[in-house]
Design a protein around this motif. Structure first.
Motif, PDB file in Angstrom:
ATOM      1  N   UNK A 162       0.825  -1.310   0.143  1.00  0.00           N
ATOM      2  CA  UNK A 162      -0.120   0.184   0.097  1.00  0.00           C
ATOM      3  C   UNK A 162       0.929   1.076   0.003  1.00  0.00           C
ATOM      4  N   UNK A 163       1.892   1.316   0.847  1.00  0.00           N
ATOM      5  CA  UNK A 163       2.823   2.425   1.111  1.00  0.00           C
ATOM      6  C   UNK A 163       3.653   2.604  -0.431  1.00  0.00           C
ATOM      7  N   UNK A 164       4.072   1.512  -1.079  1.00  0.00           N
ATOM      8  CA  UNK A 164       4.777   1.590  -2.138  1.00  0.00           C
ATOM      9  C   UNK A 164       3.918   2.111  -3.329  1.00  0.00           C
ATOM     10  N   UNK A 165       2.641   1.622  -3.464  1.00  0.00           N
ATOM     11  CA  UNK A 165       1.998   1.960  -4.373  1.00  0.00           C
ATOM     12  C   UNK A 165       1.627   3.431  -4.618  1.00  0.00           C
ATOM     13  N   UNK A 166       1.402   4.098  -3.279  1.00  0.00           N
ATOM     14  CA  UNK A 166       1.159   5.306  -3.183  1.00  0.00           C
ATOM     15  C   UNK A 166       2.445   6.279  -3.697  1.00  0.00           C
ATOM     16  N   UNK A 168      -3.686   9.220  -8.020  1.00  0.00           N
ATOM     17  CA  UNK A 168      -4.260   8.539  -6.748  1.00  0.00           C
ATOM     18  C   UNK A 168      -3.611   7.054  -6.817  1.00  0.00           C
ATOM     19  N   UNK A 169      -3.543   6.310  -5.623  1.00  0.00           N
ATOM     20  CA  UNK A 169      -3.101   5.016  -5.600  1.00  0.00           C
ATOM     21  C   UNK A 169      -3.911   3.987  -6.461  1.00  0.00           C
ATOM     22  N   UNK A 170      -5.168   3.862  -6.251  1.00  0.00           N
ATOM     23  CA  UNK A 170      -6.159   3.175  -7.068  1.00  0.00           C
ATOM     24  C   UNK A 170      -6.069   3.461  -8.497  1.00  0.00           C
ATOM     25  N   UNK A 171      -5.647   4.689  -8.960  1.00  0.00           N
ATOM     26  CA  UNK A 171      -5.771   5.005 -10.511  1.00  0.00           C
ATOM     27  C   UNK A 171      -4.575   4.489 -10.910  1.00  0.00           C
ATOM     28  N   UNK A 172      -3.533   4.584 -10.183  1.00  0.00           N
ATOM     29  CA  UNK A 172      -2.072   3.909 -10.459  1.00  0.00           C
ATOM     30  C   UNK A 172      -2.270   2.444 -11.133  1.00  0.00           C
ATOM     31  N   UNK A 190     -12.428   7.497 -11.853  1.00  0.00           N
ATOM     32  CA  UNK A 190     -10.940   7.021 -11.915  1.00  0.00           C
ATOM     33  C   UNK A 190     -10.209   7.456 -13.334  1.00  0.00           C
ATOM     34  N   UNK A 191     -11.103   7.018 -14.291  1.00  0.00           N
ATOM     35  CA  UNK A 191     -10.635   6.974 -15.682  1.00  0.00           C
ATOM     36  C   UNK A 191     -10.404   8.713 -15.904  1.00  0.00           C
ATOM     37  N   UNK A 192     -11.443   9.493 -15.447  1.00  0.00           N
ATOM     38  CA  UNK A 192     -11.618  10.770 -15.700  1.00  0.00           C
ATOM     39  C   UNK A 192     -10.342  11.315 -15.032  1.00  0.00           C
ATOM     40  N   UNK A 193     -10.180  10.991 -13.985  1.00  0.00           N
ATOM     41  CA  UNK A 193      -8.903  11.513 -13.137  1.00  0.00           C
ATOM     42  C   UNK A 193      -7.530  11.137 -13.995  1.00  0.00           C
TER      43      UNK A 193
END
Length: 152
Positions: A24-28, A39-43, A74-77
């Protein structure tokens, strides 16, 4: 001396917990390296589009098990950050395809190269066979839990 199965499972749960917190930390961190506002989830979605795009947002909804509204946001982001593009689906003019932009591909590739170098440094005393054996064990673990995330 043989370790009791409940003790072994408890140790596995502990180590998986450590792994999840680190991931979680690394993805951020990686998301911010791609773009400071990513955003992490968008990554994670960007990574999927890099590897499997172009694709419809509805496919991403199924793959990530997230409702279509959340995927749309998320796609719009990602579009707003210039990391992905939307184009009409040639098979269905009502739908659009999501694909990585040139800038998104470049930024993601740079972070991926950095990540691989970091892994190589940290696992410098591991042989290629040891790395593959560990990856194989992780794959077996994920398959045993019913994870169908070979895309990640």
């Amino acid at each position: 001396m043989t370790t009791a199965r409940p003790d072994a499972l408890r140790e596995l749960e502990r180590e998986v917990g450590v792994l999840i917190r680190r991931v979680r930390r690394v993805i951020g961190e990686r998301a911010r390296l791609v773009h400071p506002d990513l955003q992490s989830s968008s990554y994670l979605m960007l990574g999927y589009v890099v590897d499997h795009g172009p694709l419809r947002a509805s496919a991403m909804s199924t793959i990530f098990d997230v409702d279509k509204g959340a995927i749309s946001r998320q796609v719009q982001h990602l579009v707003d950050l210039g990391l992905v593009d939307r184009t009409p689906d040639p098979d269905d003019g009502r739908a659009t395809l999501i694909s990585v932009s040139d800038e998104g591909a470049r930024r993601f590739r740079d972070v991926t190269e950095h990540r691989r170098k970091w892994f190589d440094e940290r696992l410098g005393d591991w042989t290629a066979d040891e790395i593959l054996a560990f990856a194989g064990t992780m794959h077996r673990y994920n398959q045993a839990l019913g994870a169908d995330e070979s895309w990640a």
